[in-house]
Scaffold this active site. Structure first.
Site, PDB file in Angstrom:
ATOM      1  N   HIS A   1      59.788  52.430  62.870  1.00  0.00           N
ATOM      2  CA  HIS A   1      59.829  51.127  62.209  1.00  0.00           C
ATOM      3  C   HIS A   1      61.177  50.443  62.443  1.00  0.00           C
ATOM      4  O   HIS A   1      61.253  49.227  62.650  1.00  0.00           O
ATOM      5  CB  HIS A   1      59.559  51.304  60.716  1.00  0.00           C
TER       6      HIS A   1
ATOM      7  N   GLU B   1      61.097  48.989  65.789  1.00  0.00           N
ATOM      8  CA  GLU B   1      60.248  47.783  65.781  1.00  0.00           C
ATOM      9  C   GLU B   1      61.111  46.564  65.453  1.00  0.00           C
ATOM     10  O   GLU B   1      61.036  45.538  66.130  1.00  0.00           O
ATOM     11  CB  GLU B   1      59.141  47.925  64.743  1.00  0.00           C
ATOM     12  N   HIS B   2      61.945  46.688  64.450  1.00  0.00           N
ATOM     13  CA  HIS B   2      62.819  45.578  64.063  1.00  0.00           C
ATOM     14  C   HIS B   2      63.861  45.282  65.141  1.00  0.00           C
ATOM     15  O   HIS B   2      64.159  44.115  65.422  1.00  0.00           O
ATOM     16  CB  HIS B   2      63.513  45.886  62.739  1.00  0.00           C
TER      17      HIS B   2
END
Length: 197
Positions: free
Chosen positions: A78, A81-82
């Site tokens: 995650h 992802e950012h």
């Protein structure tokens, strides 16, 4: 925006319902209009033609998600992802999103158990640009301390409740917790929820 105030579970349910309703509205011939190929570098290509509107949804799915995080270090998929939205030399931070928005498009990303996906929905004439932008960030992402350090302060899955909302402990730890989430996404992990950094 309505979906941001309703929480992630509603957003996910809406996306699933949209896909199901879209599939139900297509004839059997349209559903069979799926073409696949594989590039020499191993990238799988799937093209699903739908001519009902002059728009395209361009997606890139990486076979890496929360289950690929090292044991005891959840949140890495995650986190990356950012970071993929942080820019390249050719398209610095924010330019990718601005180029999509300037063309009337929408973009987002999400992380799941076994994949991370990025998408853009734009008028069909902008497909070559979307492919160029994704290829650029796939290969040329610029990650410096100035870029990666602030992103670590975003609440991790360990500081959120099962509904995806920050817990009081997560809000206290995060410098960015008062901001609206920029990327509705989900991370599901059955691993211990300690931060990896």
């Amino acid at each position: 925006m309505f979906f941001q105030s309703s929480g992630r579970p509603f957003y996910i349910l809406f996306v699933i319902a949209s896909v199901v309703l879209s599939a139900c509205s297509q004839s059997a011939d349209e559903l069979q209009n799926i073409k696949t190929d594989r590039l020499p570098n191993g990238l799988e290509i799937v093209v699903i033609t739908d001519t009902r509107a002059p728009v395209i949804t361009h997606m890139i799915w990486y076979k890496a998600g929360a289950m690929d995080d090292p044991e005891g270090k959840s949140g890495i998929a995650h986190y990356f992802e950012h970071l993929m939205f942080k820019g390249t030399h050719d398209h610095p931070n924010g330019e990718f999103s601005k180029m999509v928005a300037d063309r009337g498009g929408q973009e987002n990303a999400f992380t799941s158990t076994d994949y991370t996906a990025y998408f853009q929905k734009v008028a069909k004439q902008h497909l070559p640009l979307m492919m160029t932008l994704e290829a650029d960030r796939m290969e040329n992402l610029v990650l410096t301390d100035d870029v990666v350090t602030p992103e670590r302060d975003v609440p991790s899955p360990s500081s959120t409740t099962p509904t995806g909302l920050p817990s009081s402990a997560g809000r206290a730890k995060s410098k960015r917790s008062t901001r609206k989430p920029q990327l509705p996404s989900t991370t599901v992990s059955t691993r211990p929820t300690t931060r990896w950094w």
